[in-house]
Design an enzyme around this catalytic site. Structure first.
Site, PDB file in Angstrom:
ATOM      1  N   LYS A 171       0.856  -1.303   0.093  1.00  0.00           N
ATOM      2  CA  LYS A 171       0.015  -0.201  -0.022  1.00  0.00           C
ATOM      3  C   LYS A 171       0.961   1.276   0.174  1.00  0.00           C
ATOM      4  O   LYS A 171       0.260   2.348   0.097  1.00  0.00           O
ATOM      5  CB  LYS A 171      -1.052  -0.004   1.246  1.00  0.00           C
ATOM      6  CG  LYS A 171      -1.736  -1.200   1.486  1.00  0.00           C
ATOM      7  CD  LYS A 171      -2.725  -1.335   2.919  1.00  0.00           C
ATOM      8  CE  LYS A 171      -3.305  -2.366   2.870  1.00  0.00           C
ATOM      9  NZ  LYS A 171      -4.067  -2.450   4.184  1.00  0.00           N
ATOM     10  N   HIS A 190      -9.548  20.239   0.547  1.00  0.00           N
ATOM     11  CA  HIS A 190      -8.634  19.515   1.475  1.00  0.00           C
ATOM     12  C   HIS A 190      -7.123  19.169   0.878  1.00  0.00           C
ATOM     13  O   HIS A 190      -6.715  18.008   1.164  1.00  0.00           O
ATOM     14  CB  HIS A 190      -9.359  17.934   1.366  1.00  0.00           C
ATOM     15  CG  HIS A 190     -10.880  18.054   2.279  1.00  0.00           C
ATOM     16  ND1 HIS A 190     -11.025  18.568   3.574  1.00  0.00           N
ATOM     17  CD2 HIS A 190     -12.057  17.703   1.590  1.00  0.00           C
ATOM     18  CE1 HIS A 190     -12.286  18.454   3.922  1.00  0.00           C
ATOM     19  NE2 HIS A 190     -12.755  18.079   2.900  1.00  0.00           N
ATOM     20  N   LYS A 250       2.340 -20.522  11.447  1.00  0.00           N
ATOM     21  CA  LYS A 250       1.650 -19.544  12.444  1.00  0.00           C
ATOM     22  C   LYS A 250       0.309 -20.397  13.171  1.00  0.00           C
ATOM     23  O   LYS A 250      -0.457 -20.968  12.286  1.00  0.00           O
ATOM     24  CB  LYS A 250       1.439 -18.186  11.800  1.00  0.00           C
ATOM     25  CG  LYS A 250       2.591 -17.762  11.245  1.00  0.00           C
ATOM     26  CD  LYS A 250       3.405 -17.118  12.367  1.00  0.00           C
ATOM     27  CE  LYS A 250       4.437 -16.225  11.585  1.00  0.00           C
ATOM     28  NZ  LYS A 250       5.217 -15.345  12.310  1.00  0.00           N
ATOM     29  N   ARG A 256     -12.956  -4.456  13.019  1.00  0.00           N
ATOM     30  CA  ARG A 256     -13.657  -4.291  11.680  1.00  0.00           C
ATOM     31  C   ARG A 256     -14.635  -5.385  11.481  1.00  0.00           C
ATOM     32  O   ARG A 256     -15.313  -5.890  12.445  1.00  0.00           O
ATOM     33  CB  ARG A 256     -12.494  -4.656  10.584  1.00  0.00           C
ATOM     34  CG  ARG A 256     -10.930  -4.105  10.818  1.00  0.00           C
ATOM     35  CD  ARG A 256     -10.164  -4.454   9.630  1.00  0.00           C
ATOM     36  NE  ARG A 256      -8.813  -4.227  10.375  1.00  0.00           N
ATOM     37  CZ  ARG A 256      -7.660  -4.408   9.557  1.00  0.00           C
ATOM     38  NH1 ARG A 256      -7.754  -4.246   8.382  1.00  0.00           N
ATOM     39  NH2 ARG A 256      -6.577  -4.045  10.015  1.00  0.00           N
TER      40      ARG A 256
END
Length: 336
Positions: free
Chosen positions: A61, A140, A211, A321
């Site tokens: 990202k 903005h 994991k 979330r």
């Protein structure tokens, strides 16, 4: 928050407008945009002036402009492995990189306010380009670059960083070598993303298999695999028929491989449709929304029938979330 496809759309849109151009003027209007940079907003703007954009990169990202002629030692910062520098951009929740003509013509249309915001010219000069009169600014607007040196003499293109919620940021940084790839230092801890040519599915599966955490939590861990957020995690898990609450070490390697491959496939599909937009906070450099929201199979579809089996999609809480899944196609893990 924009995920890999949305950031890649922005990267690809920026490249033809900025590559080979020189920053003739820069301004950072918001200290929040420069909050990760100790010398501050004004120092960042001065440092950018005169730099030439030689590349536009991305990992996960994170987005960056590769710059020549902007040495970090001028800011008292250490140089990188090869002396190059980058302006790292994180879009946060609502950041946009919009491109338009500095003369006021619309390379990209954007909502505007009635108050003009002047752009400060770097003391390092403007050489063969003249900056146009200040144009009416987006309400903005947090930072802006004027770029000259294009095919048309005197042409100046403006890149505006617009950020309504102000979670995004800019950061000057050196390049460092990580596993044979040169990336800006703030990105060094980020794993390769599924669109990286050197992305190793088998290596990611080995990490996942080791994991005990839920597989969705690991998909969102940017040190395991980067670029995947809540939307594409839910979509990948739906495609792979895996519940996100399953501990990764309880899944077979073929199942984990399906999950990783599904993440790569769903993001490729989203990229082809310009990303996913639910509101005006994510747009490309021309101010246009992506259309992948129309192709979502799980995310945001609670109470709607699964496209595969007809069972109603379920929404459940996941940390702070939500997760969306089909209770028939993606069996809930048994409690021990």
């Amino acid at each position: 928050m924009p995920e890999l496809p949305e950031v890649e759309v922005v990267r690809a849109g920026l490249a033809p407008h900025v590559l080979g151009r020189r920053v003739v003027s820069a301004a950072v209007h918001s200290e929040r945009t420069a909050r990760r940079f100790e010398p501050g907003a004004q120092a960042m703007a001065s440092w950018l002036g005169g730099a030439v954009v030689t590349g536009v990169g991305r990992r996960g990202k994170y987005l960056w402009l590769e710059l020549d002629g902007a040495p970090l030692p001028l800011l008292g910062q250490p140089a990188g492995d090869d002396g190059r520098s980058a302006l790292v951009v994180h879009l946060g929740m609502s950041g946009q990189m919009l491109v338009r003509s500095a003369a006021g013509g619309a390379v990209a249309e954007a909502p505007v306010s009635k108050v003009p915001v002047p752009v400060g010219v770097s003391p390092r000069g403007t050489a063969d380009c003249t900056v146009a009169e200040p144009v009416t600014a987006h309400r903005h607007l947090r930072a802006a670059l004027d770029l000259g040196g294009g095919p048309e003499p005197g042409e100046v293109v403006r890149v505006e960083f617009v950020d309504q919620r102000t979670f995004g940021w800019w950061l000057p940084a050196p390049f460092v070598d990580v596993d044979g790839t040169s990336v800006p230092a703030p990105v060094a801890h980020i794993a390769r993303d599924p669109m990286d040519p050197r992305f190793d599915v088998a290596a990611v599966v080995r990490v996942l298999k080791s994991k005990r955490s839920e597989v969705k939590r690991l998909l969102l861990d940017q040190t395991v695999v980067s670029g995947i957020g809540n939307i594409y995690a839910d979509e990948a898990l739906w495609r792979a028929r895996v519940h996100g609450g399953r501990p990764a070490n309880t899944l077979t390697r073929p199942a984990l491989t399906r999950v990783v491959e599904a993440a790569r496939a769903v993001m490729a599909d989203a990229l082809a449709q310009g990303g996913t937009s639910f509101d005006a906070l994510y747009v490309n450099v021309n101010g246009q929304s992506g259309y992948f929201s129309r192709s979502l199979n799980a995310y945001g579809r609670a109470g709607e029938p699964c496209e595969r089996c007809g069972t109603l999609i379920v929404r459940e809480r996941f940390t702070n979330r939500s997760s969306y899944f089909c209770p028939k196609c993606q069996r809930t893990p048994r409690l021990r």
